[in-house]
Design a protein around this motif. Structure first.
Motif, PDB file in Angstrom:
ATOM      1  N   SER A 101       0.866  -1.183   0.000  1.00 14.36           N
ATOM      2  CA  SER A 101       0.000   0.000   0.000  1.00 14.36           C
ATOM      3  C   SER A 101       0.900   1.229   0.000  1.00 14.36           C
ATOM      4  O   SER A 101       1.752   1.371   0.880  1.00 14.36           O
ATOM      5  CB  SER A 101      -0.888  -0.016   1.252  1.00 14.36           C
ATOM      6  OG  SER A 101      -1.676   1.138   1.301  1.00 14.36           O
TER       7      SER A 101
ATOM      8  N   GLY B  27       0.706   5.173   7.012  1.00 12.03           N
ATOM      9  CA  GLY B  27       0.149   3.830   6.847  1.00 12.03           C
ATOM     10  C   GLY B  27      -1.250   3.759   7.396  1.00 12.03           C
ATOM     11  O   GLY B  27      -1.461   3.378   8.547  1.00 12.03           O
TER      12      GLY B  27
ATOM     13  N   VAL C  69      -3.339   0.939   4.452  1.00 17.30           N
ATOM     14  CA  VAL C  69      -2.742  -0.389   4.540  1.00 17.30           C
ATOM     15  C   VAL C  69      -3.536  -1.287   5.502  1.00 17.30           C
ATOM     16  O   VAL C  69      -3.597  -2.503   5.324  1.00 17.30           O
ATOM     17  CB  VAL C  69      -1.255  -0.289   4.961  1.00 17.30           C
ATOM     18  CG1 VAL C  69      -1.110   0.274   6.367  1.00 17.30           C
ATOM     19  CG2 VAL C  69      -0.569  -1.640   4.834  1.00 17.30           C
TER      20      VAL C  69
ATOM     21  N   LYS D  38      -4.846  -4.914   4.529  1.00 20.57           N
ATOM     22  CA  LYS D  38      -4.555  -6.114   5.334  1.00 20.57           C
ATOM     23  C   LYS D  38      -5.835  -6.866   5.691  1.00 20.57           C
ATOM     24  O   LYS D  38      -5.869  -8.098   5.681  1.00 20.57           O
ATOM     25  CB  LYS D  38      -3.811  -5.718   6.616  1.00 20.57           C
ATOM     26  CG  LYS D  38      -2.326  -5.470   6.387  1.00 20.57           C
ATOM     27  CD  LYS D  38      -1.621  -5.155   7.702  1.00 20.57           C
ATOM     28  CE  LYS D  38      -0.129  -4.986   7.461  1.00 20.57           C
ATOM     29  NZ  LYS D  38       0.549  -4.435   8.648  1.00 20.57           N
TER      30      LYS D  38
ATOM     31  N   HIS E 277       3.732  -1.512   3.617  1.00 19.84           N
ATOM     32  CA  HIS E 277       3.328  -0.115   3.431  1.00 19.84           C
ATOM     33  C   HIS E 277       4.549   0.691   3.024  1.00 19.84           C
ATOM     34  O   HIS E 277       5.650   0.499   3.564  1.00 19.84           O
ATOM     35  CB  HIS E 277       2.745   0.462   4.721  1.00 19.84           C
ATOM     36  CG  HIS E 277       2.670   1.956   4.699  1.00 19.84           C
ATOM     37  ND1 HIS E 277       3.550   2.768   5.394  1.00 19.84           N
ATOM     38  CD2 HIS E 277       1.836   2.791   4.036  1.00 19.84           C
ATOM     39  CE1 HIS E 277       3.250   4.031   5.163  1.00 19.84           C
ATOM     40  NE2 HIS E 277       2.227   4.072   4.339  1.00 19.84           N
TER      41      HIS E 277
END
Lengths: 356, 75, 257
Positions: A306, A312, A315, A319, A330
């Motif tokens: 990502s 982050g 991300v 996930k 990330h």
């Protein structure tokens, strides 16, 4: 005939708003989105379409003007940038609770606090997880070009009225400020005939009074209201939008939206030039999130990264979609700085070593 | 001179027994009932019905709008 | 008595524009009277189908349960902004806000001042009982010096808590305000005057002359911990000297203050 123009992303939003016949805009200046209000006041939309433009005393007032206007059943919008959007969260929560349609534009800048005026994607959590108090969601659209900035205004209002829910265009200072060619929508009149069954127009003898409220003091009613909202949010999945770039044969996948997706597109081009099977999934809606598509791709690829202008955030949703099937990484840039394609590529090569 | 005779009708179940009508009655017509209504309030009633002139003072100050007023002119 | 209580002798009845819902206010609270007066004027002007109210946060949060007109609920203090949004899109409708002192003069000060300054063609009904009633009697921006509340348990100390202020006189200074007045509803005479003020305010809105603003100094017998009638006497003796009755601005011109 196509009508082409060269304009800033912020201006494209404003021009599109006039052309699709938006009824009202309430806003407050903040960098890097002030061009929306500036362009609107310069264009005299009150003469072009009768559109109402008002510079409010604060973002708090602006979003509450939108709330009031949205209750009339007409199409009302606002725009701001991160600190201003934070101020609007109270009003957005009320709008979501009262189930009012409206459009909000966040031209994101780096934070936290006053932060910086440079572009960022650090408002992802705030945008996609509710933002204010209570269990609610906004539909979040993520344009990656000036063209999409223009196009998503009408799309945003269509979705807002389809679900009677606020829609957020989540963009950033990069796309808001950059100039690109844009095909403008044809000029339409404002909508005069619309569903007034639920709106505040003045009670007539043939109906009960209409009330716009998010208040239910009875917990059973508020419970039912929340269940209904959650069902509505689930149903939004049918409007999920994403773009697949080089995904068909991809062995590794990037997930990126908005300005970061533009950079990742270059990364894919470079990698492909080197014979590496890299793909990019670009969510165009961040809520609803393309969870199913990412889950499908996770059965095909060896790893996913990502790429965001944040520490982050998206991300986490990637996930959740991947659910442990393949490694998820990330790569991000913080505080208003922008990563280069080379930065991303080297991160990809670092993580996917041996694969690329 | 024409003299008005009046009468009030109190919506007993809506009355909250606040007594604002009583103190604003210029002819001491209104009293508070010894009995209580369904919510436990001593409701307003015409203690001296013959003195009511139908002036509406009680009704206009009643926060809950529970008083209806009638008036006839008598010679 | 039977011969008197006949339909043809009816001189006063609760306006049908008040709903059948039992008012959620404490016994003797002025809110109910103010609601009723507004609805009486709406009835007399025949504007129910053109009237939109904006309800506050506070005791009158459920105002829309009692007044039979279209309503929008607003967040605490935001009613003037919400009303601005409604009025700008329905410029020919009658739009009013109904707000308490905490809502209008504390958390919503900016929205109040700017809506007034812009001269939005709305009407603001401001109920000042010097206390936060709904949340249990805390100190309000209008709580008098020395007055006890649950957050000024030893009395308001102007030195440390700041003094009460008169937002009505303040907004009367703004060019956007056309009619600014202070009224009360604790006695028949003031009630009749207050109703005339409401009528005047809505007529001004019809003529699009700017904002009309009516403060009602009212009681909070629960918050003040008095009987309703004692609270009305206390209000006359203590509130009225600081918040004097009468017009402050008429036809766009200051007449007092």
């Amino acid at each position: 005939m196509k009508e082409l123009a060269l304009m800033k992303g912020n201006e494209a939003i404003a021009e599109a708003a006039i052309r699709i016949g938006v009824d009202a805009y309430f806003g407050y200046p903040i960098t890097p989105q002030s061009e929306v209000l500036e362009y609107l006041t310069l264009q005299r939309p009150e003469e072009r379409t009768g559109m109402v433009i008002l510079q409010a005393e604060s973002e708090v007032a602006a979003i509450n003007m939108v709330y009031g206007a949205a209750g009339t059943g007409k199409r009302a919008m606002t725009s701001s940038s991160s600190p201003g959007i934070s101020l609007m969260q109270e009003g957005i929560s009320y709008i979501a609770g009262a189930e009012l349609p409206c459009l909000i534009v966040n031209v994101v800048r780096g934070g936290p606090g006053l932060g910086t005026i440079q572009p960022s994607q650090a408002d992802y959590f705030q945008s996609t997880k509710g933002g204010g108090h209570g269990d609610y969601r906004l539909i979040v659209l993520a344009p990656a070009s000036v063209q999409e900035m223009a196009d998503y205004v009408e799309l945003g209002f269509d979705l807002a009225f389809k679900y009677r829910n606020p829609v957020l265009i989540l963009t950033d200072g990069l796309i808001g400020q950059m100039m690109e060619k844009v095909e403008l929508p044809p000029q339409k009149a404002r909508i005069e005939e619309f569903d007034q069954s639920w709106v505040i127009t003045g009670k007539t003898p043939d109906r009960e009074r209409n009330i716009i409220t998010s208040l239910n003091l009875d917990p059973d009613l508020q419970y039912e209201h929340n269940l209904k909202l959650q069902e509505k949010y689930r149903s939004m999945n049918e409007d999920v939008m994403f773009e697949r770039i080089g995904c068909d044969d991809a062995e590794f996948l990037l997930v990126a939206y908005g300005s970061s997706a533009r950079i990742c597109q270059k990364v894919v081009d470079i990698a492909r030039g080197r014979g590496k099977k890299l793909g990019l999934l670009r969510p165009q809606t961040l809520f609803p999130f393309p969870t199913d598509e990412i889950a499908r791709l996770s059965r095909q690829v060896k790893g996913i990264m990502s790429v965001e202008l944040s520490a982050g955030q998206m991300v986490e949703d990637v996930k959740l979609a991947v659910n442990g099937k393949v490694p998820v990484y990330h790569y991000g840039m913080l505080g208003g700085k922008i990563h280069s394609p080379e930065d991303v590529l080297s991160a990809v090569e670092d993580k996917f070593i041996g694969g690329l | 001179m024409a003299k008005a005779r009046g009468a009030i009708v109190v919506d007993i179940e809506r009355c909250k027994g606040c007594q604002v009508c009583m103190v604003n009655c210029p002819t001491d017509t209104i009293g508070m009932a010894v009995e209580v209504n369904g919510k436990g309030y001593h409701y307003a009633y015409m203690e001296n019905p013959e003195s009511c002139t139908g002036c509406t003072n009680c009704a206009v100050v009643c926060p809950d709008g529970v008083i209806t007023v009638y008036r006839v002119k008598q010679n | 008595m039977k011969e008197i209580t006949r339909e043809e002798n009816l001189v006063y009845r609760r306006t049908p524009l008040m709903t059948d819902a039992t008012l959620s206010y404490c016994p003797g609270c002025g809110h109910g009277t103010i609601h009723r007066l507004i609805m009486e004027v709406v009835e007399e002007m025949g504007i129910q189908s053109e009237t939109i109210g904006v309800a506050p946060v506070g005791c009158a949060v459920l105002a829309y349960d009692f007044m039979d007109v279209d309503f929008s609920q607003a967040a605490h203090g935001r009613a003037p902004a919400v009303a601005t949004g409604i009025k700008r899109l329905w410029p020919d409708k009658f739009v009013f806000t109904y707000q308490g002192d905490g809502d209008l003069a504390a958390i919503g000060t900016a929205e109040t001042i700017h809506a007034c300054n812009r001269g939005e063609n709305i009407t603001i009904f401001f109920v000042n009982n010097g206390i936060y009633g709904m949340t249990g009697g805390q100190m309000a921006p209008t709580t008098l010096e020395g007055m006890k509340s649950s957050t000024s348990p030893y009395g308001r100390n102007n030195e440390t808590m700041g003094p009460p202020y008169k937002i009505t006189e303040l907004i009367a200074q703004l060019s956007g305000t056309y009619y600014v007045t202070r009224q009360a509803v604790h006695k028949p005479g003031p009630v009749r005057k207050a109703k005339k003020a409401i009528r005047k305010a809505l007529e001004i809105q019809k003529e699009k002359k700017g904002i009309s603003f009516i403060e009602f100094v009212s009681n909070c017998n629960s918050g003040w911990k008095m009987t309703p009638n004692d609270s009305n006497i206390w209000m006359e003796e203590h509130m009225f000297p600081f918040y004097p009755m009468g017009d402050i601005k008429v036809d766009g011109k200051l007449v007092k203050g």
